[in-house]
Motif scaffolding. Structure first.
Motif, PDB file in Angstrom:
ATOM      1  N   GLY A  40       0.846  -1.188   0.000  1.00  0.00           N
ATOM      2  CA  GLY A  40       0.000   0.000   0.000  1.00  0.00           C
ATOM      3  C   GLY A  40       0.883   1.241   0.000  1.00  0.00           C
ATOM      4  N   ARG A  41       0.384   2.310   0.566  1.00  0.00           N
ATOM      5  CA  ARG A  41       1.224   3.507   0.705  1.00  0.00           C
ATOM      6  C   ARG A  41       2.168   3.296   1.875  1.00  0.00           C
ATOM      7  NH1 ARG A  41      -0.555   9.908   1.357  1.00  0.00           N
ATOM      8  NH2 ARG A  41       1.569  10.660   1.764  1.00  0.00           N
ATOM      9  N   LEU A  42       3.463   3.468   1.636  1.00  0.00           N
ATOM     10  CA  LEU A  42       4.453   3.255   2.689  1.00  0.00           C
ATOM     11  C   LEU A  42       4.315   4.340   3.748  1.00  0.00           C
ATOM     12  CD1 LEU A  42       6.732   1.259   3.325  1.00  0.00           C
ATOM     13  CD2 LEU A  42       8.332   2.865   2.270  1.00  0.00           C
ATOM     14  N   VAL A  43       4.175   3.918   5.006  1.00  0.00           N
ATOM     15  CA  VAL A  43       3.939   4.847   6.113  1.00  0.00           C
ATOM     16  C   VAL A  43       5.205   5.076   6.934  1.00  0.00           C
ATOM     17  CG1 VAL A  43       2.642   5.212   8.251  1.00  0.00           C
ATOM     18  CG2 VAL A  43       1.518   4.158   6.263  1.00  0.00           C
ATOM     19  N   ALA A  44       5.876   3.978   7.316  1.00  0.00           N
ATOM     20  CA  ALA A  44       7.004   4.093   8.231  1.00  0.00           C
ATOM     21  C   ALA A  44       8.006   2.973   7.991  1.00  0.00           C
ATOM     22  CB  ALA A  44       6.518   4.064   9.679  1.00  0.00           C
ATOM     23  N   VAL A  45       9.274   3.264   8.276  1.00  0.00           N
ATOM     24  CA  VAL A  45      10.332   2.261   8.175  1.00  0.00           C
ATOM     25  C   VAL A  45      11.202   2.344   9.424  1.00  0.00           C
ATOM     26  CG1 VAL A  45      10.370   2.361   5.670  1.00  0.00           C
ATOM     27  CG2 VAL A  45      11.951   3.776   6.951  1.00  0.00           C
ATOM     28  N   ASN A  46      11.741   1.192   9.807  1.00  0.00           N
ATOM     29  CA  ASN A  46      12.636   1.120  10.957  1.00  0.00           C
ATOM     30  C   ASN A  46      13.814   0.232  10.593  1.00  0.00           C
ATOM     31  OD1 ASN A  46      13.108  -0.920  13.601  1.00  0.00           O
ATOM     32  ND2 ASN A  46      13.324   1.257  13.993  1.00  0.00           N
ATOM     33  N   GLY A  47      14.998   0.630  10.996  1.00  0.00           N
ATOM     34  CA  GLY A  47      16.180  -0.176  10.707  1.00  0.00           C
ATOM     35  C   GLY A  47      17.145  -0.178  11.871  1.00  0.00           C
ATOM     36  N   CYS A  69      20.384   1.620   1.280  1.00  0.00           N
ATOM     37  CA  CYS A  69      19.296   0.647   1.088  1.00  0.00           C
ATOM     38  C   CYS A  69      17.936   1.322   1.215  1.00  0.00           C
ATOM     39  CB  CYS A  69      19.401  -0.477   2.114  1.00  0.00           C
ATOM     40  SG  CYS A  69      20.705  -1.672   1.782  1.00  0.00           S
ATOM     41  N   LEU A  70      17.760   2.138   2.249  1.00  0.00           N
ATOM     42  CA  LEU A  70      16.469   2.777   2.456  1.00  0.00           C
ATOM     43  C   LEU A  70      16.170   3.797   1.368  1.00  0.00           C
ATOM     44  CD1 LEU A  70      16.278   3.172   6.338  1.00  0.00           C
ATOM     45  CD2 LEU A  70      15.413   1.336   4.885  1.00  0.00           C
ATOM     46  N   ARG A  71      17.194   4.513   0.880  1.00  0.00           N
ATOM     47  CA  ARG A  71      16.986   5.411  -0.258  1.00  0.00           C
ATOM     48  C   ARG A  71      16.555   4.624  -1.486  1.00  0.00           C
ATOM     49  NH1 ARG A  71      21.049   7.571  -2.759  1.00  0.00           N
ATOM     50  NH2 ARG A  71      19.576   8.906  -3.867  1.00  0.00           N
ATOM     51  N   PHE A  72      17.181   3.487  -1.711  1.00  0.00           N
ATOM     52  CA  PHE A  72      16.891   2.655  -2.879  1.00  0.00           C
ATOM     53  C   PHE A  72      15.464   2.114  -2.819  1.00  0.00           C
ATOM     54  CE2 PHE A  72      17.541  -1.609  -5.059  1.00  0.00           C
ATOM     55  CZ  PHE A  72      17.624  -1.087  -6.336  1.00  0.00           C
ATOM     56  N   ILE A  73      15.056   1.639  -1.642  1.00  0.00           N
ATOM     57  CA  ILE A  73      13.734   1.024  -1.489  1.00  0.00           C
ATOM     58  C   ILE A  73      12.627   2.076  -1.372  1.00  0.00           C
ATOM     59  CG2 ILE A  73      12.294  -0.421   0.020  1.00  0.00           C
ATOM     60  CD1 ILE A  73      14.903  -1.868   0.851  1.00  0.00           C
ATOM     61  N   CYS A  74      12.863   3.100  -0.593  1.00  0.00           N
ATOM     62  CA  CYS A  74      11.793   4.023  -0.183  1.00  0.00           C
ATOM     63  C   CYS A  74      11.860   5.384  -0.857  1.00  0.00           C
ATOM     64  CB  CYS A  74      11.840   4.229   1.332  1.00  0.00           C
ATOM     65  SG  CYS A  74      11.884   2.706   2.300  1.00  0.00           S
ATOM     66  N   GLY A  75      12.938   5.703  -1.553  1.00  0.00           N
ATOM     67  CA  GLY A  75      13.072   7.003  -2.188  1.00  0.00           C
ATOM     68  C   GLY A  75      13.975   7.932  -1.391  1.00  0.00           C
ATOM     69  N   ASP A  76      14.249   9.093  -1.939  1.00  0.00           N
ATOM     70  CA  ASP A  76      15.181  10.025  -1.317  1.00  0.00           C
ATOM     71  C   ASP A  76      14.715  10.499   0.047  1.00  0.00           C
ATOM     72  OD1 ASP A  76      17.229  10.020  -3.153  1.00  0.00           O
ATOM     73  OD2 ASP A  76      16.424  11.677  -4.329  1.00  0.00           O
ATOM     74  N   ALA A 103      11.125  12.035   1.030  1.00  0.00           N
ATOM     75  CA  ALA A 103      10.439  12.968   0.129  1.00  0.00           C
ATOM     76  C   ALA A 103       8.982  12.578  -0.066  1.00  0.00           C
ATOM     77  CB  ALA A 103      11.173  13.025  -1.214  1.00  0.00           C
ATOM     78  N   SER A 104       8.682  11.283   0.041  1.00  0.00           N
ATOM     79  CA  SER A 104       7.314  10.780  -0.139  1.00  0.00           C
ATOM     80  C   SER A 104       6.406  11.097   1.034  1.00  0.00           C
ATOM     81  CB  SER A 104       7.360   9.263  -0.327  1.00  0.00           C
ATOM     82  OG  SER A 104       7.847   8.639   0.855  1.00  0.00           O
ATOM     83  N   GLY A 105       6.993  11.530   2.169  1.00  0.00           N
ATOM     84  CA  GLY A 105       6.223  11.736   3.384  1.00  0.00           C
ATOM     85  C   GLY A 105       6.384  10.593   4.376  1.00  0.00           C
ATOM     86  N   THR A 106       6.956   9.469   3.936  1.00  0.00           N
ATOM     87  CA  THR A 106       7.245   8.360   4.836  1.00  0.00           C
ATOM     88  C   THR A 106       8.227   8.808   5.917  1.00  0.00           C
ATOM     89  OG1 THR A 106       6.947   6.769   3.036  1.00  0.00           O
ATOM     90  CG2 THR A 106       8.178   6.009   4.947  1.00  0.00           C
TER      91      THR A 106
END
Length: 341
Positions: A134-141, A175-182, A210-213
């Motif tokens: 869906g729309r990506l909301v949050a990421v944790n690493g 990795c997170l830039r690649f997967i989720c955008g800048d 940049a996407s708001g995530t």
């Protein structure tokens, strides 16, 4: 170019690949000469001299960070594609010099963020792009490991530019830039409380994409932990495989943990937090990141592919990590654009 720890691994990968032939090694040390002699490979102490004598189809640059750009520009001047180990450079000014040279001449440069070539990272990028979460909301690493005292016998690892932000967390940022955008903005706390070196040993980071995530990262090279991609993915060249997860992506439809590749979702999709979740394992092809990277570079040298990570792309990853370092030092939010202005 460079016969240190990672340079020797590149040499082994080249010798094992039927598409490639290792034809020369440049390294200023006696250990480098002994290594080349042991392989029966011509040895040089000067990068330009090797390029002129051998005229290779491509070059792998595994020198200290401060030497990356000069070596890559030497390749560009001779029309030779290069694979530059991460980070692209030690400073943004140097990185910009390399970006200008490769974009002006169109001689390709591939930056060696090898995790982008790992099947879990590439699959996660596709899944996010296709809307599986869906729309990506949050990421944790997380990247936490316990480096031994002997690791810091090398002086530059204790000094500015040699801490785990630039050595280790730069991989996770890429990795997170690649997967989720800048990433647009960062905030961070950094600490050197464990070792009291000039550089940090621990950091907590907040990210705004940049996407708001939104995202968070926790990093330390002074903590006993299996929570890092290197050991969890089984893709690292010199670490034991300890299966687990280090990245967690959550969207409006599903969540994904990797490198274990567990997808969590409601069944049916109209469910909510009071309904059970279904876990689905996402299968991968079992390929190896470093082998995939080398095969991609061979395609680049043959003109069959464009670099997956261009010099400009690598420069933005470097700028993002330097923004994190500045945020920790100055205790304020920092925009990545501020670093690149």
């Amino acid at each position: 170019m460079g016969a240190g720890l990672i340079g020797r691994e590149h040499a082994a990968l080249l010798r094992a690949n039927p598409r490639a032939q290792l034809v020369g090694i440049a390294d200023v040390s006696e250990a480098g000469k002994s290594f080349a002699d042991g392989l029966g490979i011509p040895h040089f102490t000067d990068v330009g001299e090797m390029l002129d004598a051998i005229k290779p189809d491509g070059a792998i640059i595994a020198l200290p960070n401060v030497l990356h750009v000069d070596a890559a520009v030497a390749c560009i001047e001779r029309g030779i594609p290069s694979l530059v180990e991460k980070p692209i450079a030690d400073t943004l000014e140097a990185a910009m010099r390399l970006v200008e040279a490769t974009e002006r001449t169109r001689v390709p440069v591939l930056i060696g963020h090898q995790r982008r070539h790992s099947p879990d990272i590439s699959k996660a990028k596709r899944m996010v792009g296709e809307g599986a979460l869906g729309r990506l909301v949050a990421v944790n690493g997380m990247w936490m490991a316990d480096k031994p005292e002997s690791y810091f016998d090398v002086e530059w690892r204790r000094q500015a530019g040699g801490g785990p932000l630039l050595i280790n967390l730069i991989h996770d940022i890429d990795c997170l830039r690649f997967i989720c955008g800048d990433i647009d903005n960062v905030m961070a706390f950094t600490s050197n409380a464990i070792r009291n070196f000039e550089v940090e040993d621990t950091a907590s980071v907040s990210l705004q994409f940049a996407s708001g995530t939104l995202g968070t990262l926790l990093m330390s090279d002074a903590a006993v932990s299996p929570f890092n991609w290197d050991t969890a993915a089984g893709q690292a060249l010199y670490f034991p495989h300890q299966p687990g997860n280090s990245y967690f992506l959550a969207g409006t439809k599903a969540a994904l943990a990797l490198p274990g590749m567990d997808l969590w979702r409601h069944e049916p999709e109209t469910g909510n937090w009071q309904d059970p979740l279904v876990r689905q394992h996402v299968s991968l092809d079992g390929s190896k990141a470093y082998e995939n990277q080398l095969n991609h570079f061979l395609d680049v040298t043959a003109g069959k592919a464009k670099p997956l990570i261009s010099a400009r792309d690598g420069m933005v990853t470097l700028a993002t990590v330097l923004a994190i370092a500045r945020a920790g030092q100055e205790k304020r939010p920092v925009a990545v654009s501020e670093m690149l202005s």
